[in-house]
Design a protein around this motif. Structure first.
Motif, PDB file in Angstrom:
ATOM      1  N   ALA A  41       5.284  25.141 -31.767  1.00 39.52           N
ATOM      2  CA  ALA A  41       4.660  26.395 -32.205  1.00 39.52           C
ATOM      3  C   ALA A  41       3.636  26.890 -31.184  1.00 39.52           C
ATOM      4  O   ALA A  41       3.643  28.055 -30.788  1.00 39.52           O
ATOM      5  CB  ALA A  41       3.997  26.201 -33.568  1.00 39.52           C
ATOM      6  N   GLY A  42       2.763  25.997 -30.744  1.00 36.00           N
ATOM      7  CA  GLY A  42       1.701  26.377 -29.808  1.00 36.00           C
ATOM      8  C   GLY A  42       2.246  26.778 -28.448  1.00 36.00           C
ATOM      9  O   GLY A  42       1.762  27.739 -27.830  1.00 36.00           O
ATOM     10  N   LEU A  43       3.260  26.040 -27.973  1.00 35.97           N
ATOM     11  CA  LEU A  43       3.863  26.364 -26.678  1.00 35.97           C
ATOM     12  C   LEU A  43       4.503  27.747 -26.729  1.00 35.97           C
ATOM     13  O   LEU A  43       4.313  28.572 -25.834  1.00 35.97           O
ATOM     14  CB  LEU A  43       4.929  25.319 -26.314  1.00 35.97           C
ATOM     15  N   ALA A  44       5.263  27.990 -27.815  1.00 40.98           N
ATOM     16  CA  ALA A  44       5.944  29.280 -27.942  1.00 40.98           C
ATOM     17  C   ALA A  44       4.929  30.414 -28.067  1.00 40.98           C
ATOM     18  O   ALA A  44       5.076  31.466 -27.435  1.00 40.98           O
ATOM     19  CB  ALA A  44       6.876  29.265 -29.155  1.00 40.98           C
ATOM     20  N   ALA A  45       3.884  30.200 -28.855  1.00 42.81           N
ATOM     21  CA  ALA A  45       2.875  31.245 -29.067  1.00 42.81           C
ATOM     22  C   ALA A  45       2.156  31.578 -27.765  1.00 42.81           C
ATOM     23  O   ALA A  45       1.982  32.757 -27.418  1.00 42.81           O
ATOM     24  CB  ALA A  45       1.873  30.799 -30.125  1.00 42.81           C
ATOM     25  N   SER A  46       1.755  30.550 -27.007  1.00 41.76           N
ATOM     26  CA  SER A  46       0.979  30.828 -25.793  1.00 41.76           C
ATOM     27  C   SER A  46       1.857  31.474 -24.721  1.00 41.76           C
ATOM     28  O   SER A  46       1.417  32.397 -24.039  1.00 41.76           O
ATOM     29  CB  SER A  46       0.308  29.559 -25.270  1.00 41.76           C
ATOM     30  N   ALA A  47       3.097  31.017 -24.601  1.00 45.73           N
ATOM     31  CA  ALA A  47       3.991  31.625 -23.609  1.00 45.73           C
ATOM     32  C   ALA A  47       4.213  33.100 -23.947  1.00 45.73           C
ATOM     33  O   ALA A  47       4.193  33.965 -23.074  1.00 45.73           O
ATOM     34  CB  ALA A  47       5.325  30.886 -23.578  1.00 45.73           C
ATOM     35  N   PHE A  48       4.395  33.380 -25.233  1.00 40.58           N
ATOM     36  CA  PHE A  48       4.660  34.758 -25.663  1.00 40.58           C
ATOM     37  C   PHE A  48       3.451  35.655 -25.378  1.00 40.58           C
ATOM     38  O   PHE A  48       3.586  36.752 -24.847  1.00 40.58           O
ATOM     39  CB  PHE A  48       5.002  34.775 -27.157  1.00 40.58           C
ATOM     40  N   CYS A  49       2.254  35.183 -25.738  1.00 43.68           N
ATOM     41  CA  CYS A  49       1.033  35.967 -25.511  1.00 43.68           C
ATOM     42  C   CYS A  49       0.842  36.241 -24.021  1.00 43.68           C
ATOM     43  O   CYS A  49       0.489  37.351 -23.618  1.00 43.68           O
ATOM     44  CB  CYS A  49      -0.190  35.220 -26.036  1.00 43.68           C
ATOM     45  N   ALA A  50       1.051  35.188 -23.210  1.00 43.81           N
ATOM     46  CA  ALA A  50       0.827  35.337 -21.769  1.00 43.81           C
ATOM     47  C   ALA A  50       1.817  36.337 -21.174  1.00 43.81           C
ATOM     48  O   ALA A  50       1.453  37.173 -20.343  1.00 43.81           O
ATOM     49  CB  ALA A  50       0.959  33.980 -21.080  1.00 43.81           C
ATOM     50  N   ARG A  51       3.069  36.265 -21.626  1.00 39.37           N
ATOM     51  CA  ARG A  51       4.091  37.201 -21.112  1.00 39.37           C
ATOM     52  C   ARG A  51       3.741  38.644 -21.452  1.00 39.37           C
ATOM     53  O   ARG A  51       4.061  39.559 -20.706  1.00 39.37           O
ATOM     54  CB  ARG A  51       5.464  36.857 -21.689  1.00 39.37           C
ATOM     55  N   ALA A  52       3.069  38.813 -22.587  1.00 39.29           N
ATOM     56  CA  ALA A  52       2.694  40.167 -22.989  1.00 39.29           C
ATOM     57  C   ALA A  52       1.426  40.641 -22.273  1.00 39.29           C
ATOM     58  O   ALA A  52       0.898  41.709 -22.559  1.00 39.29           O
ATOM     59  CB  ALA A  52       2.504  40.220 -24.498  1.00 39.29           C
ATOM     60  N   GLY A  53       0.925  39.803 -21.380  1.00 39.91           N
ATOM     61  CA  GLY A  53      -0.224  40.213 -20.581  1.00 39.91           C
ATOM     62  C   GLY A  53      -1.576  39.841 -21.169  1.00 39.91           C
ATOM     63  O   GLY A  53      -2.617  40.226 -20.651  1.00 39.91           O
ATOM     64  N   LEU A  54      -1.568  39.065 -22.253  1.00 42.05           N
ATOM     65  CA  LEU A  54      -2.853  38.650 -22.830  1.00 42.05           C
ATOM     66  C   LEU A  54      -3.389  37.435 -22.086  1.00 42.05           C
ATOM     67  O   LEU A  54      -2.629  36.616 -21.574  1.00 42.05           O
ATOM     68  CB  LEU A  54      -2.699  38.300 -24.309  1.00 42.05           C
ATOM     69  N   LYS A  55      -4.709  37.326 -22.077  1.00 45.52           N
ATOM     70  CA  LYS A  55      -5.349  36.166 -21.469  1.00 45.52           C
ATOM     71  C   LYS A  55      -5.387  35.065 -22.534  1.00 45.52           C
ATOM     72  O   LYS A  55      -6.050  35.214 -23.553  1.00 45.52           O
ATOM     73  CB  LYS A  55      -6.764  36.569 -21.067  1.00 45.52           C
ATOM     74  N   CYS A  56      -4.643  33.999 -22.272  1.00 46.58           N
ATOM     75  CA  CYS A  56      -4.427  33.010 -23.326  1.00 46.58           C
ATOM     76  C   CYS A  56      -4.788  31.610 -22.840  1.00 46.58           C
ATOM     77  O   CYS A  56      -4.547  31.259 -21.683  1.00 46.58           O
ATOM     78  CB  CYS A  56      -2.946  33.076 -23.727  1.00 46.58           C
ATOM     79  N   VAL A  57      -5.359  30.811 -23.737  1.00 47.27           N
ATOM     80  CA  VAL A  57      -5.635  29.407 -23.403  1.00 47.27           C
ATOM     81  C   VAL A  57      -4.968  28.525 -24.449  1.00 47.27           C
ATOM     82  O   VAL A  57      -4.926  28.864 -25.632  1.00 47.27           O
ATOM     83  CB  VAL A  57      -7.159  29.136 -23.309  1.00 47.27           C
TER      84      VAL A  57
END
Lengths: 98, 474
Positions: B22-38
């Motif tokens: 869940a966390g891997l998918a969520a962070s990859a998705f956010c980052a691809r959309a241009g959000l700054k994600c940790v």
């Protein structure tokens, strides 16, 4: 008791459990290395003094608490081994001072 | 991308806690959309427990762990290749006021701020309180599988698996793949569960779980002695487990020597972080555990906090990926104020639906029997403080109303595991003794830190004048 499936020519490193040299595979957690060497007890409980060993290996149960390089109550399952690492078992009840 | 704790920024758009599916998918998705994600995770490598050690496993032969495990490679690769900052060995111990995330790495706590937080702390083993479950050599099936995945370690000598649930059969199958001898599987699946399953049988029969599950069980049953209808179970030994003792429904007692006893009766959400962040939870009568109240996007009752994956209710890795993506889409929409990613949402929901199909059947079939959730006598309930079932029952009979009061009487739940391995048992045992429901009895009030940290870590936190005045008198 646990045994290693891979007995290949990989490089092993040495850690010290209660002073005894113990071989470990790079990438092992401290708990895995201890189990591989036949040590299944990590500590004694603060209440009854009974021996406990690793139970969940994922950081939840806190049964595998050991002292690593002088720092007490660390989870052996969460910390990877390093060459020459010194581990003490038998935490029991914490005391002030000594 | 992997970063060190020292490279952490002060502010992020999204903080994701837990690097499982869940966390891997969520962070990859956010980052691809241009959000700054940790992305924070307390293990040394990504993958969570299901894809544990996937980037470092010494088991290179793909047929040992099964193809479902290696499916995780793509998920991990996508997340690591994205611009999301991934910090390993990072224990998030508190979601504090004004979106602050307190995270401990190598004994030092840092605070970062994130506009949105996605909790993806996944699942943990359900407590299995039987006589002798605290003896060294008694472990969970999950623990044994972690040793296999991360260190290629397998039990040697008499080995018994006991309990119920898909993981038990998967582990047995994986052991057979590498030639490990299993002396017996003690199946505790309650026979009465079968009667309740008709309604859900069609969904299960047409789900991806059935063919795979039946194949596994068939192969294991052919090779291992399986004893069904277990109604009583206990481990015996002095300083370590020496034998396992059981009674079957037909009243037959048997004892088998063993030096490794692996227990499993399903997994439950790891709720400690979410509860400590004041996310509202409810009791699930199907899964017999606490689950956060979430909407269709994983959003909780706490502002800006979502829960995705098994932490929001057990549904498995496939569903967790979908939930991670859906929570990410909600975060993106909230931060950009645009109703974007409609196609992606539709795909994720379709995927979620596919993986949810058949789950109710599994939930009901493997619902652990009451006698393995409600211990009696001298069986230890709270492992940290050595509190027995008898003590819990007697104290409840004195009029102790709930878990928070019994904590003061007996110290159960006050040890380092913070109730993780006794909380569910305490709730159920008190509810049974009082003749009320688990929802009425409730759970421990959990507060930060959600993981024990050294006092020096608190002291080392940056603080403002008001915080200083609260503790220093001059």
């Amino acid at each position: 008791m646990f045994r290693r499936l891979n007995k290949g020519p990989e490089r092993l490193l040495t850690i010290f459990v209660d002073g005894a040299p113990t071989s470990a595979r790079p990438g092992d957690s401290v708990a895995a290395a201890m189990l591989a060497s036949g040590r299944i007890g990590c500590r004694t409980t603060a209440v009854s003094g009974a021996v406990r060993g690793p139970f969940c290996l994922m950081g939840v149960c806190f049964e595998c608490l050991v002292t690593i390089e002088g720092v007490a109550s660390l989870q052996a399952c969460m910390i990877p081994v390093r060459e020459g690492m010194r581990i003490e078992t038998k935490c029991g009840n914490r005391t002030f001072g000594t | 991308m992997i970063i060190a704790a020292g490279e952490l920024h002060d502010e992020y758009d999204v903080a994701v806690i837990g690097a499982g599916p869940a966390g891997l998918a969520a962070s990859a998705f956010c980052a691809r959309a241009g959000l700054k994600c940790v992305l924070f995770d307390d293990q040394t490598g990504p993958g969570g427990q299901i894809y544990r050690s996937i980037t470092s496993s010494p088991l290179s032969r793909h047929c040992v762990l099964g193809k479902d495990y290696w499916r995780g490679e793509t998920i991990v690769r996508d997340a690591l290749a994205s611009d999301a900052h991934y910090v390993a060995g990072a224990s998030v111990w508190g979601l504090l006021s004004s979106n602050a995330v307190a995270v401990s790495v190598s004994g030092i706590t840092r605070q970062i701020r994130a506009a949105r937080i996605i909790i993806a702390t996944g699942a943990m083993e359900r407590p299995f309180p039987i006589q002798g479950w605290t003896l060294p050599g008694v472990m969970t099936c999950g623990a044994a599988q972690i040793l296999l995945k991360s260190s290629a370690l397998v039990p040697e000598g008499p080995t018994v698996l006991a309990g119920c649930g898909p993981l038990l059969w998967l582990l047995a199958w994986q052991y057979l793949n590498v030639g490990v001898r299993i002396d017996a599987i003690l199946d505790t699946t309650a026979q009465r569960n079968w009667h309740r399953l008709f309604r859900h049988a069609v969904a299960f029969a047409t789900s991806s779980y059935m063919t795979e599950g039946l194949r596994l069980m068939y192969q294991v049953r052919r090779a291992v002695r399986v004893v069904t209808g277990i109604v009583e179970l206990g481990a015996e030994g002095g300083e370590r487990v020496e034998s396992v003792l059981w009674r079957t429904r037909r009243g037959r007692f048997e004892r088998l020597p063993c030096n490794t006893l692996l227990l499993h009766q399903g997994v439950v959400p790891n709720v400690n972080l979410a509860m400590s962040a004041r996310v509202e939870h409810r009791w699930s009568d199907t899964q017999l555990c606490w689950v956060p109240n979430v909407d269709d996007f994983g959003s909780t009752t706490a502002p800006a906090i979502a829960v995705a994956g098994d932490g929001a209710g057990i549904a498995g890795a496939g569903a967790a990926v979908a939930c991670g993506q859906i929570a990410a889409i909600a975060a993106i929409r909230a931060l950009t104020n645009k109703a974007s990613h409609k196609d992606e949402e539709r795909n994720a929901r379709r995927m979620l639906h596919r993986y949810q199909r058949g789950r109710t059947f599994l939930d009901l079939l493997y619902q652990p029997a009451p006698h393995f959730r409600l211990p009696r006598g001298e069986t230890i309930v709270c492992r940290c403080e050595d509190v027995t079932a008898r003590q819990v029952i007697e104290t409840t009979l004195l009029g102790c109303p709930g878990p928070n009061q019994i904590k003061a009487f007996l110290r159960c739940g006050m040890g380092p595991c913070q109730g993780r391995f006794c909380g569910l048992t305490i709730t159920e045992l008190m509810a049974e003794t009082r003749g009320s429901s688990c929802a009425e009895v409730g759970y421990f009030h959990l507060r930060p830190p959600a993981k024990p940290i050294a006092l020096s870590e608190f002291a080392g936190l940056r603080s403002d004048e008001a915080a200083m005045k609260a503790v220093v008198r001059e």
